[in-house]
Design an enzyme around this catalytic site. Structure first.
Site, PDB file in Angstrom:
ATOM      1  N   ASP A  60      49.471  35.519  48.623  1.00 32.41           N
ATOM      2  CA  ASP A  60      49.091  35.939  49.979  1.00 32.41           C
ATOM      3  C   ASP A  60      48.876  34.718  50.874  1.00 32.41           C
ATOM      4  OD1 ASP A  60      46.720  35.064  48.898  1.00 32.41           O
ATOM      5  OD2 ASP A  60      45.529  36.796  49.518  1.00 32.41           O
ATOM      6  N   ASP A  99      50.825  38.919  44.729  1.00 25.53           N
ATOM      7  CA  ASP A  99      49.405  38.892  45.091  1.00 25.53           C
ATOM      8  C   ASP A  99      49.053  40.188  45.797  1.00 25.53           C
ATOM      9  OD1 ASP A  99      47.286  37.188  44.757  1.00 25.53           O
ATOM     10  OD2 ASP A  99      47.929  35.757  46.286  1.00 25.53           O
ATOM     11  N   GLU A 131      41.940  38.938  43.109  1.00 21.58           N
ATOM     12  CA  GLU A 131      40.874  37.938  43.158  1.00 21.58           C
ATOM     13  C   GLU A 131      39.538  38.575  42.795  1.00 21.58           C
ATOM     14  OE1 GLU A 131      40.784  35.906  46.929  1.00 21.58           O
ATOM     15  OE2 GLU A 131      42.899  35.301  46.794  1.00 21.58           O
ATOM     16  N   GLU A 196      40.740  28.500  40.537  1.00 19.30           N
ATOM     17  CA  GLU A 196      40.980  27.693  41.743  1.00 19.30           C
ATOM     18  C   GLU A 196      39.689  27.009  42.184  1.00 19.30           C
ATOM     19  OE1 GLU A 196      42.948  29.692  44.985  1.00 19.30           O
ATOM     20  OE2 GLU A 196      42.682  27.982  46.332  1.00 19.30           O
TER      21      GLU A 196
HETATM   22  O1  KIV Z   1      48.096  32.943  47.441  1.00 22.90           O
HETATM   23  C1  KIV Z   1      48.234  31.922  46.752  1.00 22.90           C
HETATM   24  O2  KIV Z   1      49.053  31.057  47.021  1.00 22.90           O
HETATM   25  C2  KIV Z   1      47.363  31.765  45.585  1.00 22.90           C
HETATM   26  C3  KIV Z   1      47.493  30.499  44.812  1.00 22.90           C
HETATM   27  C4  KIV Z   1      46.832  29.422  45.534  1.00 22.90           C
HETATM   28  C5  KIV Z   1      46.964  30.641  43.429  1.00 22.90           C
HETATM   29  O3  KIV Z   1      46.595  32.622  45.302  1.00 22.90           O
END
Ligand code: KIV
Length: 307
Positions: A60, A99, A131, A196
């Site tokens: 995302d 995502d 997340e 992260e």
């Molecule tokens: O959206 C994204 O790019 C992420 C990565 C940073 C793991 O979640």
């Protein structure tokens, strides 16, 4: 698109061994580092896949690096589906993970499952990433046959709660909470965990304890794999890089130079050349009286009328 040769899809015939969720677990077991990168469109994903990256995340983060938003919160399920489809069309080998955007799994578990199923069914995702410590949702997704990548530590969708993008798990309490969340996600069925923005020591100890692979971003070198945002890797973010980013190329400089050169050539009539032009055959040129001695092509309007 011009008439440039741009064949659709990857050439069939060359056998590839597809990366799967179980294959990533096996890599952890064998101590083989997992390479992961974000990608959001056909051309980039195809290049990333051809380079042998194991996992491609349609992150995302595209809200920021592709769509120009300030953070990741604005991107919608439909926008994420659109990009995931493009990536899916390009990728033959890497595991494609989509995502789940902010708001698409923050209500009921049933809503989260329904949205996740869309990524698999409508866009060809092979796993979804969510997340935060949402073990109940991970369990329901696993039950629904949707493989899950968890994401803990600095979770960008929590930017307002965190008060900015800050390194997480710096105190004893926070470290213990993060470890317990990581175990809960693994126990609930998550197949991979992104860590992260956490101290190296914390990521190392979670990686050693968990049965599933960890993929780090700003989490030090001891994770089972690493992920970066593609635009960070090639300097396409228009911002100074974070501490954990290593820039491997300067695509901004390359594109600037190419586009400026093209503009100058157009302005000086240096592009296109005669070799870059299509031509009539000699008989048609003669019939139209288009040949001229000095090499300039002059249209003879009378001849054209007769034609
Ligand atoms: O959206 C994204 O790019 C992420 C990565 C940073 C793991 O979640």
């Amino acid at each position: 698109m011009s008439l440039t040769n741009f064949p659709a899809g990857n050439s069939p015939g060359t056998p590839v061994v597809k990366v799967t969720m179980p294959a990533l677990s096996e890599m952890k077991r064998q101590g083989k580092p997992i390479s992961a990168l974000t990608a959001y469109d056909y051309a980039t994903s195809r290049l990333v896949d051809e380079c042998g990256i194991d996992l491609i995340l349609v992150g995302d983060s595209l809200a920021q690096v592709v769509l120009g938003h300030d953070n990741t919160l604005a991107v919608t399920v439909d926008e994420m589906l659109h990009h995931t489809r493009a990536v899916r069309r390009a990728v033959r080998r890497a595991l494609v993970v989509a995502d789940m955007p902010f708001g698409s799994y923050h209500g009921t578990v049933a809503e989260g499952v329904a949205n996740a199923v869309r990524f698999v069914k409508e866009a060809g995702a092979e796993a979804v990433k969510i997340e935060g410590p949402r073990a109940e949702l991970v369990e329901a997704l696993t039950e629904a046959e949707v493989p899950v990548v968890g994401h803990l530590g600095l979770t960008p969708q929590s930017v307002h709660r965190m008060g900015g993008y800050r390194v997480q798990a710096r105190t004893v309490d926070a470290v213990l909470r993060l470890k317990s969340d990581a175990h809960a996600l693994a126990d609930a069925g998550a197949g991979v965990l992104v860590l992260e923005g956490v101290p190296r020591e914390v990521a190392a100890s979670i990686t050693a304890e968990l049965p599933i692979p960890t993929i780090g971003i700003g989490a030090g070198p001891d994770c089972d794999g690493q992920i970066l945002v593609f635009h960070d890797l090639v300097n396409m973010t228009f911002a100074p890089p974070a501490k954990f980013v290593r820039r491997y190329a300067d695509a901004a400089a390359l594109i600037h130079s190419a586009v400026e050169h093209y503009r100058e050539d157009v302005e000086h009539r240096a592009f296109p050349s005669d070799q870059e032009s299509y031509h009539l055959s000699a008989p048609v040129r003669r019939a139209l009286a288009l040949d001229s001695e000095d090499g300039e092509y002059v249209v003879n309007k009378d001849a054209l009328q007769d034609f």
